[in-house]
Design an enzyme around this catalytic site. Structure first.
Site, PDB file in Angstrom:
ATOM      1  CG  HIS A 101      -6.925   1.293  -8.305  1.00 11.20           C
ATOM      2  ND1 HIS A 101      -7.631   0.387  -9.080  1.00 11.20           N
ATOM      3  CD2 HIS A 101      -5.621   1.098  -8.616  1.00 11.20           C
ATOM      4  CE1 HIS A 101      -6.777  -0.325  -9.798  1.00 11.20           C
ATOM      5  NE2 HIS A 101      -5.556   0.093  -9.552  1.00 11.20           N
ATOM      6  CG  HIS A 103      -1.449   2.996  -9.788  1.00  5.32           C
ATOM      7  ND1 HIS A 103      -0.791   1.955  -9.183  1.00  5.32           N
ATOM      8  CD2 HIS A 103      -2.493   2.451 -10.464  1.00  5.32           C
ATOM      9  CE1 HIS A 103      -1.400   0.823  -9.489  1.00  5.32           C
ATOM     10  NE2 HIS A 103      -2.431   1.104 -10.262  1.00  5.32           N
TER      11      HIS A 103
END
Length: 145
Positions: A101, A103
């Site tokens: 993922h 940020h």
């Protein structure tokens, strides 16, 4: 492919309700539950990849294109002074959830977020050795693919 015991697979695929900013067939962008700053979001692929080393080219490209789209909109809407785009791989790098993922952390004056490191010196010979090793590994990967 989803992984049954992965919290981010559940978040990205709607098994757990989230406050999503954006979603398409490949990924979901959600507001971080414990944000570093106002507007901090996560880009999470719906398919499970432990880290960047497992990521396929198509998903990587789509994540990057979505990051650009989201960054432009967030900058216009929030008027922040800067943006960190952070992606951690492995415990030593600070990865705590082992589902790839990204940020996106808007930065504001005096926000007290720290994304820095101590700079070190490196010689031209060390750079040459690193370059040779990495390029050699890239050639090996191309021959196997």
């Amino acid at each position: 492919m989803k992984k049954d015991d992965c919290i981010f697979c559940k978040l990205a695929n709607g098994d757990i309700p989230v406050n999503a900013l954006y979603e398409d067939d490949v990924l979901k962008v959600i507001f971080d539950a414990g944000p570093a700053t106002r507007g901090h979001v996560l880009i999470i692929p719906k398919n499970h990849f432990d880290n960047i080393y497992d990521l396929d080219d198509a998903t990587a490209a789509h994540v990057a294109q979505t990051a650009v789209k989201i960054a432009k909109a967030m900058n216009k809407a929030l008027g922040y002074e800067g943006l960190n785009v952070v992606q951690n791989n492995g415990l030593a790098a600070g990865q705590t959830v082992f589902h790839y993922h990204v940020h996106m952390i808007p930065r504001y004056k005096n926000d007290e977020v720290q994304v820095t490191w101590k700079q070190h010196e490196i010689s031209a010979d060390e750079i040459a050795d690193l370059k040779a090793a990495i390029l050699g590994a890239m050639e090996d990967g191309q021959q196997k693919g």
